[in-house]
Scaffold this active site. Structure first.
Site, mmCIF file in Angstrom:
data_model
loop_
_atom_site.group_PDB
_atom_site.id
_atom_site.type_symbol
_atom_site.label_atom_id
_atom_site.label_comp_id
_atom_site.label_asym_id
_atom_site.label_seq_id
_atom_site.Cartn_x
_atom_site.Cartn_y
_atom_site.Cartn_z
ATOM 1 N N CYS A 92 0.840 -1.211 0.000
ATOM 2 C CA CYS A 92 0.000 0.000 0.000
ATOM 3 C C CYS A 92 0.870 1.254 0.000
ATOM 4 C CB CYS A 92 -0.896 0.038 1.245
ATOM 5 S SG CYS A 92 -2.030 -1.343 1.388
ATOM 6 N N CYS A 109 -22.881 39.035 17.554
ATOM 7 C CA CYS A 109 -24.149 38.732 16.867
ATOM 8 C C CYS A 109 -23.956 37.589 15.889
ATOM 9 C CB CYS A 109 -24.664 39.972 16.133
ATOM 10 S SG CYS A 109 -23.558 40.501 14.805
ATOM 11 N N CYS A 133 -21.222 37.855 13.277
ATOM 12 C CA CYS A 133 -19.852 37.511 13.711
ATOM 13 C C CYS A 133 -19.612 36.017 13.508
ATOM 14 C CB CYS A 133 -19.646 37.858 15.192
ATOM 15 S SG CYS A 133 -19.793 39.602 15.579
ATOM 16 N N ASP A 168 36.176 20.258 15.237
ATOM 17 C CA ASP A 168 36.610 21.654 15.343
ATOM 18 C C ASP A 168 37.094 21.846 16.784
ATOM 19 O OD1 ASP A 168 36.776 24.472 14.689
ATOM 20 O OD2 ASP A 168 35.053 24.703 16.001
#
Length: 797
Positions: free
Chosen positions: A19, A83, A86, A497
């Site tokens: 799959c 309201c 909104c 380093d």
């Protein structure tokens, strides 16, 4: 060509490697799309060009293949609605968002329920959209679901219980088929073909329905997967039994050959395997769950002179936060008052608490142990170190290691071959081995089909990668992808380093030789503009000596050489021998003193004013406490260890000797570090570069594996393949060891998955396996692979 976008989609309906391979293959054929599908995570990581394809096109292609893109639901509390207009405005705005499937806003309860596609959009994006619309939203905590996987697991459990209840009586009837008598009672009603049909039918078509759906989708798309094998095998047993049961109609004395128990028990055993597999797979993602659980839930914020407890989501950049002893630090920030020791082990893997004072950085999710700290929030939400760690781990767990490609190729052609072998076995048995014995030929074919499911093959690599990357995260080792986890075990050389990696990166002034009055004042003033650790050491020393910094008329950093500045009309140079010689400054009178300082492992810098040598300043950078042990561990693992530095050869060798490093590259300019990596690679080395600075980025990118010290710069971390959170060098041998053990685990999984099928198919074809035993073995193989991967959780690093 447009800028490419990245998404991670949660794919539903995948049952085996065939799959995931099919989805990946089809998506990658789409113009401008690169996809990587992970069976174990059930996710697809996709990079696409939005000028060529939309996310809708990609989603549509996945669904056309017969799979789904999972949705998530979130309930939000919304402030500011007055309201119905909104509510309608928010609803409309959210529905227009890419990835949002549905949005319902309720004005009466000031809430919203949003269904969205995870990966295409997120809760954060939804909240941001609400904010842009002029309102404020936040997640309603008590309504948060336990998650998609947990619900999926419960569903598997319910189906399994039903299947077991219906299959147990049929399993009991199998006793009648045994070649010897156990003396157990066998009720006549249980042997009735119609009673067996009644018990087997719900298992075959209700519980086993998803196998038919999956097989249909696969065949419709000209591919084959595990569903095809299960559907073929169980259907052959079921429908043959149905025909046999029908023959008893009108012929009460006919003795039918019934295999209802075979089909029902097979489906039950497959479900048993899938259930335990899902449970085990859930444990492979524990690392991310653990990381997320580290996060503080709220913060004590100082606003308008008052201390307020607010949810973490409401903390903003710039907020002043008070963290008391024993509390978690909620966000990344800088200490602005107080001093304490902070336990950073959950992020860095280092057990010793780190002292923090004013000006020091702190990491979110770490624990304040002793004193009270006042911090200023610098990074919140998805920008914090913890959020970035979670993101790196998630991406790594979803990525694909190169070794997985072999498994993908095999699984892609595996199912059609198995079907061919089953058909051939049926023909051979029916016409040659047991001529005319349809039940036996059918039994052999069913056994071949069932035992050969490629689930174990598909899970062999991703489950180990998931556990390995999670284990690394717990120890402060972040692999950015499965390919880096795999490649790390191949390295045979480590290039370190010096400054900030082998050494602490916080050098201190040890010697000041003044040949000209006021030299130190000029040197401190000149170095005040440099960000180099050596420059900072001189500047800090100047502050301690209460030296007033003179204004700079000119400043230039000369990479690998030193600095040049103009102060009070005078030209000031601070740096190496090379810098002095290039500017014709005589240093011969003091060369011997310089050599002595370098033999002591100190970095000595000449100071020249207006063409005359004015002094020498020596700085020492102590090696990290555990550097010697870590380097010794690397050498014991058979790795060659090298150090690279811009320091002169004497100082470099002195530091290397302290750390136990045999090979040193000294007086190397930043741009030449990448060339050294190439030189080692030409010698046949597989190189891991370990660094922390901006100037290490080219070498990190060039190396076979770039490892960034997590205390270093963002550029170094971004460039590297592996991030070692914190500055502990012991993370390097741990990373190599983890990679080696993960690869051993993957090879074990692949061996057993392939060995199992190589042995199992011929045994089944030879008629030596009952179908239900084949089913049990198949289920066990998947569970055993995932369980073996989980052994990595117990590995000691």
């Amino acid at each position: 060509m447009g800028e490419k976008k990245h998404v991670t989609l949660h794919i539903t309906g995948m049952t085996c490697a065939a799959c995931s391979s099919r989805i990946e293959k089809v998506l990658n054929k789409m113009d401008g799309v690169e996809a990587n599908v992970n069976l174990a995570m059930e996710k697809a990581t996709i990079e696409y060009d939005p000028t060529k394809q939309s996310i809708h096109d990609i989603q549509e292609k996945i669904e056309k293949l017969g799979y789904g893109v999972a949705t998530e639901k979130v309930m939000l509390d919304i402030e500011g609605m007055t309201c119905a207009a909104c509510a309608a405005r928010i609803e409309k705005g959210l529905r227009r968002m890419e990835g949002v499937e549905s949005a319902t806003v309720n004005l009466a309860t000031n809430s919203a329920v949003v269904e969205y596609k995870e990966g295409i959009t997120s809760v954060e994006a939804i909240l941001e959209k609400i904010k842009k619309l002029g309102y404020k939203g936040q997640v309603r905590k008590e309504e948060e679901s336990a998650g998609f996987k947990e619900e999926q697991l419960k569903q598997k459990q319910r189906q399994l219980v039903i299947s077991i209840i219906l299959s147990l009586p049929l399993l009991y009837t199998m006793i009648a088929h045994l070649p010897f008598d156990l003396g157990l009672p066998m009720p006549a009603w249980l042997m009735n073909p119609w009673m067996q049909l009644l018990l087997a039918t719900p298992v075959q078509f209700y519980i086993g329905g998803p196998f038919y759906v999956g097989a249909y989708r696969a065949l419709r798309n000209k591919s084959a997967n595990m569903d095809v094998l299960v559907a073929l095998g169980t259907s052959a047993a079921y429908f043959y039994s149905l025909v046999e049961a029908a023959k008893t109609i009108g012929s009460p004395h006919y003795m039918p050959n019934l295999y209802f128990e075979t089909s029902a028990v097979l489906i039950t055993l497959v479900l048993v395997g899938k259930y335990f597999e899902a449970r085990a797979k859930g444990r492979t993602t524990e690392a991310i769950s653990k990381l997320l659980s580290l996060q503080a839930k709220e913060a004590l914020v100082l606003r308008d002179g008052k201390e307020l407890k607010v949810p973490l989501e409401q903390v903003a950049v710039g907020d002043t936060i008070i963290v008391k002893p024993g509390e978690k630090i909620p966000v990344d920030g800088i200490v602005i008052a107080g001093a304490s020791a902070v336990d950073e082990s959950m992020i860095t893997g280092e057990s010793i608490p780190v002292d923090k004072k004013e000006g020091d950085r702190v990491i979110g999710a770490t624990i304040n142990t002793t004193g009270t700290l006042t911090i200023r929030a610098e990074k919140v939400g998805k920008d914090t170190a913890l959020a970035n760690i979670v993101k790196i781990v998630e991406e790594a767990q979803g990525s694909k290691a190169p070794i997985q490609r072999m498994a993908d190729v095999i699984s892609g052609i595996f199912v059609p071959i198995v079907v061919g072998i089953a058909v051939l076995a049926f023909i051979v048995w029916y016409f040659f081995v047991a001529p005319g014995d349809l039940p036996k030929a059918l039994e052999v074919a069913i056994s071949v089909l069932v035992i050969a499911c490629p689930c174990a093959l598909g899970l062999a690599t991703p489950t180990s990668i998931m556990v390995g990357t999670g284990k690394g995260a717990e120890h402060g080792i972040l692999f950015k992808g499965g390919e880096y986890l795999e490649e790390t075990h191949k390295i045979n050389a480590v290039l370190l380093d010096k400054t900030g990696t082998v050494t602490k990166g916080k050098p201190q002034v040890t010697d000041v030789l003044e040949f000209q009055e006021g030299m130190l004042n000029f040197a401190v003033s000149a170095e005040s503009a440099s960000e180099h650790p050596l420059a900072q050491a001189i500047f800090e020393y100047g502050k301690q000596q209460q030296i007033a910094v003179k204004p700079l008329e000119h400043f230039a950093a000369l990479a690998g050489h030193g600095i040049e500045a103009k102060i009070d009309g005078k030209r000031v140079l601070v740096g190496t021998r090379k810098l002095m010689k290039e500017n014709n400054i005589d240093i011969s009178r003091h060369e011997e003193k310089m050599i002595q300082l370098e033999i002591e492992g100190k970095t000595a810098m000449f100071v020249a004013i207006d063409g005359q040598l004015a002094g020498i300043i020596a700085v020492a950078d102590a090696i990290k406490e555990n550097a010697k042990e870590a380097i010794q561990a690397l050498k014991q693992m058979g790795l060659d260890v090298y150090m690279v530095t811009g320091d002169n050869e004497r100082t470099a060798k002195a530091i290397a000797k302290q750390a136990g490093i045999d090979h040193v590259y000294a007086e190397v300019l930043p741009e030449d570090k990448a060339n050294i990596v190439e030189t080692l690679q030409r010698e046949g080395k597989r190189v891991a570069m370990v660094g922390d600075g901006i100037n290490d980025a080219p070498a990190l990118a060039k190396a076979d594996i770039g490892m960034a010290i997590g205390t270093g710069t963002d550029v170094a971390i971004e460039t590297a393949d592996v991030t070692l959170v914190g500055g502990d060098l012991s993370h390097i041998p741990k990373a190599v060891e983890l990679s080696r053990k993960t690869m051993t685990n993957i090879r074990q999984n692949l061996f057993w998955a392939l060995f199992y099928n190589t042995i199992g198919i011929p045994v089944a074809a030879a008629g030596l396996l009952e179908p239900w035993i084949a089913g049990a073995a198949m289920a066990f193989s998947s569970v055993s692979v995932v369980t073996n991967a989980l052994r990595l959780k117990r590995v000691k690093l």
